[in-house]
Each structure stands twice: as structure tokens, then as C-alpha cells.
Write an enzyme that holds these catalytic residues in place. Structure first.
Site, PDB file in Angstrom:
ATOM      1  NE  ARG A 125       3.983  58.676 -83.393  1.00  0.00           N
ATOM      2  CZ  ARG A 125       4.450  57.459 -83.085  1.00  0.00           C
ATOM      3  NH1 ARG A 125       3.614  56.434 -82.975  1.00  0.00           N
ATOM      4  NH2 ARG A 125       5.740  57.266 -82.909  1.00  0.00           N
ATOM      5  CG  ASP A 169       9.825  54.084 -79.963  1.00  0.00           C
ATOM      6  OD1 ASP A 169       9.560  53.084 -79.256  1.00  0.00           O
ATOM      7  OD2 ASP A 169       9.169  54.368 -80.980  1.00  0.00           O
TER       8      ASP A 169
END
Length: 550
Positions: A178, A466
Site C-alpha cells: 500500500r 493508526d
């Protein structure tokens, strides 16, 4: 096969008179293995062809956000109705090694976490250079080195305590990398265009370009391929930009068109209204969509932060996957994917086990099992976990539905009928509590502090946090203040009230030499207490704290 030393297409002139890329960050040990002249020439090509269009798409985002803020709700587009109405087209689907995605593990790309992911037993590893990675220069290039070594079977790691880590699994997960979203830049790499104008490089193109250039052929030779998760898309035009990047890159390295496979995270409100169009624009390179739940909640708050009390969400813990707008979004995603032959991948429950606390572990397994049972029952083909100990739990729920089948793409959700108003039904009917406000302030500051110390995925209060979950926390605080909300006990949520909570958090956390709590509190004030709402908390914090200038 060796990394190519000369591209098959004519390179753009990279002298001082033409477009060029220059590394402005320090070149540390082994960085030269990634930042080779040939790789930098490829990055120059990518920026020459696509940097201008990237800026255009970012301008479109700002315009769309302004329109929503001024009362123009998003809707399904009239000008692309022909795409949605055409029943004949399908996406490329799974590439080699992506046929069964029932459990995917996510995590950053430092050597230890890379090895743990490859030994985890998951079917897929999301190698995350985005929300689970703090974008320090060391992490950006160090992550590329970890991936390069892992793909060639050369990765090992020894901790400071002397513990050795090696890849021992007979079958390792298929890697899906990613890169950072279109909005992020890489300030340690500078691009100068033909006019002589210099700018920070695109984080997306740097992450994608270096990984693809060094690893595409090695992955193909190993029977898999260059696969990517695409983050933060807001429109089909942005998807078309990625598709053109993929097509050019395949031609540049001389590999067949359609070798790349992308899975797009639907994690912004505008993208939810263009799922089919996004699949269509990426159809030659597309494997599926993912329900990026945490960023999606953040996107709802960001776009509707100034639209009045009815768009204010309660405590973060109350915004579950079963509330109306989240249920509509995930049902539509599954229906859309299966209609077009694409994988529908579920999101990540934030609960994580604690090997030192059986009670916490039992609660995490119970929560994750319920979440994955719901996803598998709704038609998802796979799901995410953030911890290896949760893989058996998640796999058991998908095994119960899939059996020996690799996926359930053939399951059509004709029962699903989602209207625009369903995607915007944010009424939950729960209060904002004093504990909810405190938790948001505490989680955001503690996460930002870790992020400033180069950690991108952090266990806080037995939840995996996150950048996306930190964004929810700070944006809720901003909205509660600006919409004059009160807590359940009648306390006004003001900047002064939140400032008091900041003081409480700083007084309660363990302090030590080298901690970044004071800086983290300042970042939080910038993104939660100021009049202006920054689109992303990481943008200013990155420029101020993570860029190496010496």
C-alpha cells in the site's frame, strides 16, 4: 531476472535543462540499492507524466469538499449512469496468488514486522507504507529494503536484545503493498519539471515507483505479481490516474498489460458514490475493493463537520459497523464488487489480544469473531486482521461460510438497494460522554507521540491505533467544539475544556528522555483546537517534525 538497467521506452531527459529528480534526504547504509540511477530515472518519468494530473485531482477534492460543506450532498453521478447500467463489463479479478484472500494481515514494513507477517499464516500481507507507517525517511526507504530482501528470500533481523528473526514459513502470504495516498508528498525527494519549477515528490509515486521498479519482475518470476492497495481515492478520475500510471509502468518495464492488480480502499464518502465507476476505470488492473472503515468514518466527519447538529456523531466507540450509514456502505460495496467479478474485502476490527492478559485476549477474540462472522455472512470474500493471533479466529468464521471455495464472488446481493440518503443516515441516537471526549484526546496525543518517534501502528488501551483512528479522534473533538456540543452530563465541550484534558493526559503518561509528548500535544492543538480544520493531521506534522533538513 536482474533489475533492468535500461527501459524499453525512451527516457525523459534528466539533465539540469529537463525534468529531473533529486534526492535531498541523507543516503544511509544500503539506500543506494533502492535509489539507483535507473530507479530515479523511472521516478522522473512518472512525475513528468503524472504530477500535473495529480495536482488537478487534489484541486477537485478541495472543490468537492467545499460543495458538501455548503449544503450540496454527494449523489450518484448522472454523467456516469451508463457505466452503472451496462451489465456486461467485469474487472480483471485475481492475479496469481490472490485467488483466496479470506484472511489478510496488515502492518508496517520494518524488518521485524515484515518477517512476522510473512510467518503469520495469512493468505495475504498488506505491506503498509501508508497509515501504519510513520513516513520518516528511514521508514520510507528502509521499508523498500525490507520488501526487496523479503521477495528475494534474503531478509533477516536481529533485535537489540540479540533475538534473531527469519522467514521460516513454507508458504508466505502474497504481498499487496500500500503506497501513500495522492495527498501526501515525499519531501526528501525533489522533482523539477521542464519549466524549472521544483516541488516535493509525490509520496504515492515514490512508494509505488520504487517498489514496482525493483520487484515487479522478481514477483512475476516467483509466480505472483506486483499487487497494490490504493488508499484514499475520492473519485473515478483519481482511479483513472492510477490506471494510467499502471499501464505506463508495465510498458516501461516491458511486462504484459494487466499484470498489476490493485485493490482499492473505499474509505472516503465521495468514493462510496462512485464504486462502480472506480472499478470501471481500473478494470484491466483491478482485483477488488476494501471497506476501509476507520478512514470512512473520518471522511464523514470531515465532510460534514460544519453542517449542523444532525451530522454530529457520538463517542467513537458507538460508531460501529451496524449503525445505518456504515451498514449501507458495506452492503453496497459487496453488491457492487460481486456484480463486477471483484473481491470484496472487509475491514479491520481494532481489538487486539494481549498475551500477558487472558481476559483482554478473550474479549478481543469474542469481538473479532463477531465482526468477521458478520462480514462473511454479508458476502465479503476476505477480511483484515492486525495481529497474528487473530488469524485463526478470522479464518474460522470465513471457513464456516466459504468451506473449500476460495471466495464467494458468485454470491449476488440483489436484495441490497442502497439510496444516497442511506449512505448519509448518520443518526445513531447515542450521547457524547465525558469519557468519550477524554479518550479521544488521550488516544490522539499518545498516537501522535508514537508517530513522531517513527511508529505508525500502535497498541493503545488494547486497540490497534493508526493514522486513521487518530484522525477520527481529533476530528470529532474539532466538530464537537464547533457545533457547541455538550457531554451527557451537560458539560460544554469547548477549547478550554479540551485544553484541560490535554493537561490531564500529559500529567498521566509516563515521561522519559526523548519522548515527544509536548510536540504531540502541540500537533493535537493545531488539528483539533484551531479555527481552521486541516484536511489531514499528518500533513503539517510531517513537514514540521519528520523532514530531515541537514
Amino acid at each position: 531476472m536482474n533489475t533492468p538497467t535500461a527501459p524499453p521506452t525512451t527516457p525523459i531527459e534528466t539533465t539540469r535543462q529537463g525534468p529531473r529528480i533529486e534526492v535531498t534526504g541523507p543516503v544511509r547504509d544500503r539506500f543506494d540499492e533502492i535509489l539507483t540511477p535507473e530507479a530515479m530515472a523511472f521516478l522522473t518519468e512518472l512525475h513528468h507524466r503524472f504530477a500535473g494530473r495529480r495536482h488537478d485531482r487534489l484541486a477537485d477534492r478541495m472543490r468537492r469538499r467545499f460543495e458538501i460543506g455548503n449544503g450540496h450532498d454527494p449523489r450518484f453521478r448522472d454523467d456516469t449512469a451508463h457505466i452503472r447500467d451496462d451489465a456486461d463489463w467485469r474487472v480483471a479479478g485475481a492475479g496469481p496468488g490472490l485467488e483466496d484472500r479470506r484472511v489478510e494481515i496488515t502492518g508496517p514494513t520494518d524488518p521485524k514486522m515484515t518477517i512476522n507477517a510473512l510467518n503469520s499464516g495469512a493468505r495475504v500481507w498488506l505491506a503498509d507504507q501508508e497509515d501504519a507507517t510513520s513516513p520518516t525517511w528511514q521508514n520510507v526507504i528502509g521499508g523498500q529494503l525490507s520488501l526487496r530482501d523479503a521477495i528475494r528470500g534474503d531478509l533477516s533481523f536481529t533485535s537489540d536484545s540479540g533475538k534473531e528473526y527469519r522467514v521460516t514459513a513454507e508458504r508466505t502470504p502474497t504481498i499487496v503493498m500500500r503506497p501513500r495516498g495522492w495527498h501526501l508528498v515525499e519531501k526528501h525527494v525533489e522533482f523539477t519539471d521542464r519549466t524549472g519549477r521544483s516541488m516535493a515528490a509525490s509520496g504515492s509515486l515514490v512508494d509505488f515507483g520504487l517498489y514496482f521498479f525493483h520487484n515487479a519482475q522478481a514477483l512475476i518470476d516467483a509466480g505472483r505479481g506486483p499487487y497494490f492497495y490504493i488508499a484514499k481515492l475520492e473519485s473515478s478520475e483519481e482511479a483513472k490516474l492510477w490506471d494510467d500510471v499502471f499501464s505506463f509502468s508495465e510498458e516501461y518495464l516491458g511486462i504484459p498489460h494487466g499484470t498489476i492488480r490493485a485493490t482499492v480502499l473505499i474509505e472516503t464518502l465521495p468514493a462510496a458514490f462512485e464504486m462502480e465507476e472506480i472499478l470501471f476505470e481500473l478494470r484491466d488492473h483491478c482485483a477488488g475493493l476494501n471497506a476501509g472503515r476507520w478512514d470512512y468514518i473520518f471522511s464523514i466527519i470531515k465532510n460534514y463537520r460544519g453542517r449542523g447538529a444532525r451530522f454530529v456523531l457520538p463517542d467513537r466507540s458507538e460508531v460501529t459497523m451496524t449503525v445505518p450509514f456504515m451498514r449501507a456502505y458495506t452492503d453496497l460495496l459487496v453488491k457492487t464488487c460481486h456484480k463486477r467479478g471483484a473481491f470484496a474485502i472487509g475491514g479491520m476490527s481494532a481489538f487486539i489480544p494481549n498475551r500477558r492478559d487472558p481476559e483482554v485476549t478473550a474479549r478481543a477474540i469474542e469481538k473479532v469473531a463477531a465482526d468477521k462472522k458478520r462480514e462473511a455472512g454479508d458476502g465479503f470474500d476476505g477480511t483484515w486482521v492486525a495481529h497474528p493471533d487473530l488469524i485463526p479466529t478470522a479464518q474460522a468464521e470465513f471457513d464456516a461460510v466459504l468451506g473449500d471455495r476460495p471466495n464467494q464472488i458468485d454470491r449476488q446481493r440483489d436484495d441490497v438497494q442502497v439510496r444516497a440518503q442511506d449512505l448519509l443516515d448518520v443518526h445513531i441516537g447515542r450521547p457524547i460522554t465525558a469519557d468519550g471526549v477524554h479518550d479521544n484526546v488521550s488516544v490522539a496525543i499518545r498516537y501522535i507521540e508514537a508517530w513522531l518517534r517513527s511508529l505508525g501502528a500502535v497498541a493503545i488501551d488494547n486497540l490497534m491505533e493508526d493514522a486513521a483512528t487518530a484522525e477520527i479522534s481529533r476530528s470529532q473533538v474539532w466538530q464537537w467544539i464547533h457545533q457547541d456540543r455538550t457531554t451527557e452530563d451537560g458539560t460544554a465541550i469547548t477549547a478550554e475544556y479540551v485544553e484541560g484534558l490535554i493537561g490531564e493526559v500529559l500529567a498521566s503518561v509516563p515521561r522519559g528522555e526523548g519522548d515527544r509528548f509536548d510536540d504531540a500535544a502541540d500537533v493535537f492543538r493545531e488539528v483539533a483546537l484551531r479555527e481552521e480544520f486541516p484536511a489531514f493531521l499528518t500533513l503539517g506534522a510531517y513537514a514540521k517534525h519528520l523532514v530531515e533538513t541537514d
